[in-house]
Design an enzyme around this catalytic site. Structure first.
Site, PDB file in Angstrom:
ATOM      1  N   TYR A 299      45.820  -5.106 -13.840  1.00  0.00           N
ATOM      2  CA  TYR A 299      44.782  -6.101 -14.136  1.00  0.00           C
ATOM      3  C   TYR A 299      45.293  -7.157 -15.108  1.00  0.00           C
ATOM      4  O   TYR A 299      45.184  -8.367 -14.849  1.00  0.00           O
ATOM      5  CB  TYR A 299      43.557  -5.388 -14.709  1.00  0.00           C
ATOM      6  CG  TYR A 299      42.424  -6.300 -15.119  1.00  0.00           C
ATOM      7  CD1 TYR A 299      41.450  -6.687 -14.210  1.00  0.00           C
ATOM      8  CD2 TYR A 299      42.314  -6.769 -16.430  1.00  0.00           C
ATOM      9  CE1 TYR A 299      40.406  -7.519 -14.580  1.00  0.00           C
ATOM     10  CE2 TYR A 299      41.279  -7.604 -16.813  1.00  0.00           C
ATOM     11  CZ  TYR A 299      40.327  -7.980 -15.891  1.00  0.00           C
ATOM     12  OH  TYR A 299      39.299  -8.812 -16.268  1.00  0.00           O
TER      13      TYR A 299
ATOM     14  N   LYS B  38      46.280 -11.278 -14.549  1.00  0.00           N
ATOM     15  CA  LYS B  38      45.698 -12.310 -15.407  1.00  0.00           C
ATOM     16  C   LYS B  38      46.790 -13.122 -16.092  1.00  0.00           C
ATOM     17  O   LYS B  38      46.686 -14.357 -16.223  1.00  0.00           O
ATOM     18  CB  LYS B  38      44.793 -11.663 -16.460  1.00  0.00           C
ATOM     19  CG  LYS B  38      43.551 -10.983 -15.905  1.00  0.00           C
ATOM     20  CD  LYS B  38      42.572 -11.964 -15.296  1.00  0.00           C
ATOM     21  CE  LYS B  38      41.263 -11.310 -14.911  1.00  0.00           C
ATOM     22  NZ  LYS B  38      40.311 -12.250 -14.295  1.00  0.00           N
TER      23      LYS B  38
END
Length: 209
Positions: free
Chosen positions: A131, A135
Site C-alpha cells: 500500500y 502511494k
C-alpha cells in the site's frame, strides 16, 4: 471584482471527498464544482444552497474521454480504495495509482492551475508494504511530471470517520489510537487520527488562488 474559481473533484463520495465538496460549496471563491462519479450523488450528503455542484457519471476506465472537464482552475483527486475492496493488488493499483496518475496527466493537458491529491502518511516507493509503496510510487510519478503546475499531495494518517463499509482492522486501530491520543506528542503526533474535514481543509489550502 473578485475572481471566481472552478474546481473538479474526482472521488467525491468517500469520507474526504464528501467533506471537500461541502467545504467548496461554502467557499465563496468557487462558482462551480464538477464531480466525476461512478453513480449519481446522494443529495442528502451535500449542502449546496448555491447549486454549484455539477455531477457527471462517468466510466473511470475511459477517463481520457472526459479530458475537457479538467479545463478548470483547481483539480482535486480523492480517489482511493483498499486491497480488500479492490480484490487484488492489480485492481488496487488500477485505482490508487493509474486512475490518479491519469487525472494528473489530464490536469496538465488542460493546464489547470494546480493539482492536489490524497496520498498517505508513510508513502515510500521503497517500502516493503504494498500500500505505502504504491502511494510512494505515485508521488514520485506525479511530482516529477514535467509541465504540471503546482502539484501537491496530502499525507493523512488514519481517518476518523464513519464509513459505509465495515473495516474491522481499521476500526480496531482507530480505537487504540484514540486511547493513546493524549500521549502521542512530538514525533508521534503525526500518527493521531484526523477528521476528513481536516484533510479537506488542507487540500484547499494547497491550491493556488
Amino acid at each position: 471584482m473578485q475572481k471566481k474559481y472552478q474546481a473538479i473533484v474526482i472521488g467525491s463520495t468517500g469520507l474526504v471527498g464528501k467533506a471537500l465538496v461541502n467545504q467548496l460549496c461554502q467557499d465563496e471563491r468557487y462558482e462551480s464544482i464538477t464531480c466525476l462519479v461512478r453513480a449519481p450523488l446522494a443529495n442528502v450528503d451535500y449542502h449546496d444552497p448555491m447549486q454549484k455542484i455539477k455531477a457527471l457519471v462517468i466510466d473511470f476506465d475511459a477517463l481520457q474521454d472526459y479530458q475537457g472537464y479538467f479545463s478548470v482552475d483547481h483539480v482535486y483527486c480523492c480517489l482511493g480504495t483498499t486491497l480488500k475492496s479492490a480484490g487484488s493488488k492489480r485492481a488496487f493499483r488500477r485505482v490508487d495509482f493509474e486512475f490518479v496518475h491519469v487525472c494528473a496527466q489530464l490536469a496538465r493537458a488542460q493546464r489547470a492551475k494546480s493539482f492536489v491529491w490524497i496520498s498517505s502518511l508513510g508513502a515510500d516507493a521503497k517500502s516493503k508494504n504494498f500500500y505505502l509503496r504504491v502511494k510512494g510510487e505515485l508521488e514520485n510519478a506525479i511530482l516529477t511530471m514535467p509541465q504540471l503546475s503546482n502539484a501537491a499531495a496530502v499525507r493523512p494518517p488514519l481517518l476518523d470517520g464513519v464509513r459505509k463499509e465495515h473495516r474491522p482492522g481499521e476500526a480496531f486501530a482507530l480505537k487504540v489510537l484514540k486511547i493513546l491520543g493524549p500521549i502521542m506528542k512530538g514525533p508521534l503526533e503525526k500518527y493521531r487520527p484526523v477528521r476528513p474535514a481536516q484533510v479537506a481543509h488542507q487540500m484547499i489550502g494547497l491550491q493556488v488562488f
